[in-house]
Scaffold this motif. Structure first.
Motif, PDB file in Angstrom:
ATOM      1  N   ILE A   1       1.954   5.623  -4.545  1.00 46.52           N
ATOM      2  CA  ILE A   1       2.034   4.696  -5.672  1.00 46.52           C
ATOM      3  C   ILE A   1       1.057   5.172  -6.739  1.00 46.52           C
ATOM      4  O   ILE A   1      -0.164   5.104  -6.544  1.00 46.52           O
ATOM      5  CB  ILE A   1       1.691   3.259  -5.236  1.00 46.52           C
TER       6      ILE A   1
ATOM      7  N   THR B   1       4.087   1.260 -10.306  1.00 44.97           N
ATOM      8  CA  THR B   1       3.802   0.543  -9.058  1.00 44.97           C
ATOM      9  C   THR B   1       4.901   0.758  -8.021  1.00 44.97           C
ATOM     10  O   THR B   1       4.856   0.164  -6.946  1.00 44.97           O
ATOM     11  CB  THR B   1       3.667  -0.967  -9.335  1.00 44.97           C
TER      12      THR B   1
ATOM     13  N   PRO C   1       6.693   2.753  -5.164  1.00 47.10           N
ATOM     14  CA  PRO C   1       6.337   3.818  -4.207  1.00 47.10           C
ATOM     15  C   PRO C   1       7.283   5.006  -4.315  1.00 47.10           C
ATOM     16  O   PRO C   1       8.500   4.834  -4.373  1.00 47.10           O
ATOM     17  CB  PRO C   1       6.472   3.130  -2.847  1.00 47.10           C
TER      18      PRO C   1
END
Length: 208
Positions: A40, A119, A121
């Motif tokens: 992230i 944000t 992943p």
């Protein structure tokens, strides 16, 4: 064709990656694992420490063990095993392992550079495997090139390969599925493979 028995590192990486996906799939909690083990960018940018998450500096590598589904996994492994067995014959098992790990971090670095505030992943082994594909392109490309000014034929070849990969990935990014694909990671991994192919070859035979 390469001897599969002499491509142990490539085979083990593929097997371990497949087993990791199977374990996550059986546990039925892929989203949680994606957040915990995926890369992230915002975590790196702001030094965020999420409860239950892997240390951020390990996530470029742990992210390679998480895949969105069987098709995602199968396509990655198909490309990796095909190219990886050839590459391992050239640079050896240790070199292949270094290339894969470096590719994972090169992919994450490129992904972070493009969107450090993301944000979402990044998961999947395609960035790391792109490094293997990059090295394969260096070693087995048959296109004949000439020197351009101070640039040697080898450098010109690498630049052409990089340009071609970036072009293909850019087209992929414009497709309907492009928004779900970490295009920058593919490019970062591939360029890592281009950059490390010759040094790893020299390293292998210097230590032979």
């Amino acid at each position: 064709m390469p001897d599969a028995a002499n491509a142990r590192v490539t085979n083990w990486i593929a097997v371990f990656t497949a087993l990791a996906w199977m374990l996550v799939a059986l546990m039925g909690d892929g989203d949680r694992f994606a957040v915990a083990a995926g890369f992230i960018p915002l975590r790196l940018t702001e030094g965020l420490d999420l409860p239950g998450a892997w240390p951020v500096w390990t996530t470029p590598l742990s992210a390679t063990l998480i895949h969105a589904g069987l098709v995602h996994l199968a396509f990655n492994l198909l490309m990796f095993v095909y190219c990886g067995r050839f590459v391992e014959q050239v640079i050896g098992g240790a070199g292949s392992a270094v290339l894969y790990v470096a590719g994972a971090y090169g992919a994450a670095a490129a992904h972070w550079a493009v969107d450090p505030g993301s944000t979402v992943p990044m998961i999947g082994a395609s960035g790391a495997m792109s490094a293997t594909i990059g090295a394969y392109a260096v070693f087995f490309s048959r296109a004949k090139v000439r020197a351009i000014g101070p640039l040697s034929p080898f450098v010109v070849r690498v630049l052409w390969l990089a340009a071609a990969w970036i072009f293909v990935q850019s087209l992929l990014g414009l497709s309907a599925a492009g928004g779900r694909i970490a295009i920058a990671a593919h490019i970062g991994g591939f360029i890592t493979g281009l950059a490390l192919a010759r040094p790893l070859l020299m390293w292998r035979y210097r230590n032979a």
